[in-house]
Design an enzyme around this catalytic site. Structure first.
Site, PDB file in Angstrom:
ATOM      1  N   LYS A   9       0.811  -1.215   0.000  1.00 20.40           N
ATOM      2  CA  LYS A   9       0.000   0.000   0.000  1.00 20.40           C
ATOM      3  C   LYS A   9       0.856   1.283   0.000  1.00 20.40           C
ATOM      4  CE  LYS A   9      -4.062  -2.087   2.304  1.00 20.40           C
ATOM      5  NZ  LYS A   9      -4.872  -2.070   3.552  1.00 20.40           N
ATOM      6  N   TYR A  49     -12.642  -2.223  -3.307  1.00 24.30           N
ATOM      7  CA  TYR A  49     -13.142  -2.183  -1.935  1.00 24.30           C
ATOM      8  C   TYR A  49     -14.667  -2.081  -1.869  1.00 24.30           C
ATOM      9  CZ  TYR A  49      -8.498  -1.879   0.293  1.00 24.30           C
ATOM     10  OH  TYR A  49      -7.236  -2.144   0.764  1.00 24.30           O
ATOM     11  N   ASN A 112      -2.057   0.180   7.325  1.00 25.46           N
ATOM     12  CA  ASN A 112      -1.612  -1.186   7.653  1.00 25.46           C
ATOM     13  C   ASN A 112      -0.789  -1.872   6.557  1.00 25.46           C
ATOM     14  OD1 ASN A 112      -3.681  -1.815   5.922  1.00 25.46           O
ATOM     15  ND2 ASN A 112      -4.869  -3.018   7.399  1.00 25.46           N
ATOM     16  N   HIS A 115      -2.182  -5.374   1.578  1.00 26.23           N
ATOM     17  CA  HIS A 115      -3.473  -6.033   1.367  1.00 26.23           C
ATOM     18  C   HIS A 115      -3.227  -7.444   0.861  1.00 26.23           C
ATOM     19  CE1 HIS A 115      -7.507  -6.909  -0.221  1.00 26.23           C
ATOM     20  NE2 HIS A 115      -6.867  -7.420  -1.253  1.00 26.23           N
ATOM     21  N   GLU A 126     -10.402 -10.292  -7.324  1.00 28.07           N
ATOM     22  CA  GLU A 126      -9.415  -9.215  -7.240  1.00 28.07           C
ATOM     23  C   GLU A 126      -8.287  -9.322  -8.275  1.00 28.07           C
ATOM     24  OE1 GLU A 126      -9.818  -8.271  -2.445  1.00 28.07           O
ATOM     25  OE2 GLU A 126      -8.073  -9.371  -3.157  1.00 28.07           O
TER      26      GLU A 126
HETATM   27  P1  DAT Z   1      -8.044  -6.732   5.495  1.00 29.55           P
HETATM   28  O1  DAT Z   1      -7.286  -5.644   4.795  1.00 29.55           O
HETATM   29  O2  DAT Z   1      -7.258  -7.310   6.635  1.00 29.55           O
HETATM   30  O3  DAT Z   1      -8.608  -7.780   4.572  1.00 29.55           O
HETATM   31  P2  DAT Z   1     -10.734  -5.660   5.632  1.00 29.55           P
HETATM   32  O4  DAT Z   1     -10.964  -6.262   4.291  1.00 29.55           O
HETATM   33  O5  DAT Z   1     -11.729  -5.930   6.707  1.00 29.55           O
HETATM   34  O6  DAT Z   1      -9.283  -6.011   6.205  1.00 29.55           O
HETATM   35  O7  DAT Z   1     -10.676  -4.074   5.480  1.00 29.55           O
HETATM   36  C1  DAT Z   1     -10.013  -3.485   4.374  1.00 29.55           C
HETATM   37  C2  DAT Z   1      -9.201  -2.319   4.878  1.00 29.55           C
HETATM   38  O8  DAT Z   1     -10.061  -1.325   5.413  1.00 29.55           O
HETATM   39  C3  DAT Z   1      -8.250  -2.664   6.011  1.00 29.55           C
HETATM   40  O9  DAT Z   1      -6.999  -3.108   5.542  1.00 29.55           O
HETATM   41  C4  DAT Z   1      -8.131  -1.371   6.754  1.00 29.55           C
HETATM   42  C5  DAT Z   1      -9.487  -0.728   6.576  1.00 29.55           C
HETATM   43  N1  DAT Z   1     -10.360  -1.031   7.719  1.00 29.55           N
HETATM   44  C6  DAT Z   1     -11.009  -2.177   7.989  1.00 29.55           C
HETATM   45  N2  DAT Z   1     -11.717  -2.106   9.110  1.00 29.55           N
HETATM   46  C7  DAT Z   1     -11.529  -0.846   9.569  1.00 29.55           C
HETATM   47  C8  DAT Z   1     -11.976  -0.138  10.709  1.00 29.55           C
HETATM   48  N3  DAT Z   1     -12.791  -0.698  11.615  1.00 29.55           N
HETATM   49  N4  DAT Z   1     -11.549   1.145  10.859  1.00 29.55           N
HETATM   50  C9  DAT Z   1     -10.744   1.732   9.977  1.00 29.55           C
HETATM   51  N5  DAT Z   1     -10.261   1.112   8.865  1.00 29.55           N
HETATM   52  C10 DAT Z   1     -10.648  -0.153   8.674  1.00 29.55           C
HETATM   53 MG    MG Z   2     -10.024  -7.645   3.073  1.00 29.70          MG
END
Ligand code: DAT
Ligand code: MG
Length: 150
Positions: A9, A49, A112, A115, A126
Site C-alpha cells: 500500500k 473495496y 496497515n 493487502h 481481485e
Molecule cells: P483486510 O485488509 O485485513 O482484509 P478488511 O478487508 O476488513 O481487512 O478491510 C479493508 C481495509 O479497510 C483494512 O486493511 C483497513 C481498513 N479497515 C477495515 N476495518 C476498519 C476499521 N474498523 N476502521 C478503519 N479502517 C478499517
Molecule cells: Mg479484506
C-alpha cells in the site's frame, strides 16, 4: 496452485518498505506470478473495496489507497491466501502478532501497509481487477521441489 492478490500500500511504498515486504513473502516460499508498480485510480479503488461501501472507513480507505503508487503482486503456492495473510498479520496492526508485517511496521488500522485477498472467491475477483492473463506468468523455480512437497 492457489493464487492471491497482494497490494503493497501507499504508506509502505512511501516508507521505503517495498523490498522488505516482498522479501518476507519471497523468503517464505510464495512464488511471484505477477508484479508491478502502479497508481490505483478512484474507479479501481471503489471496485476493489466495493464490499466495504457505506462503512465509516470507506471514504478514508479510498483516499488512502489512491494517495500514492502501490506495488501489486500475484503470489502463488499451496494455501497461498492463508499463508500470505498470516505473514501480513491481523488487519489492525496493534492486534497483529509480532513478526508479522503489520505488527513489525504498523501502528494504525488505516495505515496497515499491505493487502491480501481473504479467500478463494475474493482472489478470483481481485486478481483480474489488476492483471490481465498475459501479465500472470506460469513457471517453475529450480528450488520449488524444496519448498512445495508436490
Ligand atoms: P483486510 O485488509 O485485513 O482484509 P478488511 O478487508 O476488513 O481487512 O478491510 C479493508 C481495509 O479497510 C483494512 O486493511 C483497513 C481498513 N479497515 C477495515 N476495518 C476498519 C476499521 N474498523 N476502521 C478503519 N479502517 C478499517
Ligand atoms: Mg479484506
Amino acid at each position: 496452485m492457489e493464487r492471491t492478490l497482494i497490494i503493497i500500500k501507499p504508506d509502505a511504498v512511501q516508507r521505503g518498505l517495498i523490498g522488505e515486504i516482498i522479501t518476507r513473502f519471497e523468503r517464505r516460499g510464495l512464488r511471484i506470478a505477477a508484479l508491478k508498480l502502479m497508481q490505483i485510480d478512484e474507479t479501481l479503488a471503489r471496485r476493489h473495496y466495493a464490499v466495504h461501501e457505506g462503512k465509516p472507513f470507506y471514504e478514508p480507505l479510498i483516499r488512502y489507497i489512491t494517495s500514492s503508487p502501490v506495488v501489486v503482486m500475484v503470489l502463488e503456492g499451496p494455501n497461498a491466501i492463508e499463508a500470505a495473510r498470516r505473514t501480513m498479520g491481523a488487519t489492525n496492526p496493534v492486534e497483529a502478532a509480532p513478526g508479522t508485517i503489520r505488527a513489525d511496521f504498523g501502528m494504525e488500522i488505516g495505515r496497515n501497509l499491505v493487502h491480501g485477498s481473504d479467500g478463494p472467491e475474493t482472489a478470483q475477483f481481485e486478481v483480474p481487477l489488476f492483471f490481465s492473463e498475459e501479465e500472470i506468468l506460469s513457471y517453475q523455480r529450480e528450488n520449488d521441489r524444496w519448498i512445495f512437497e508436490e
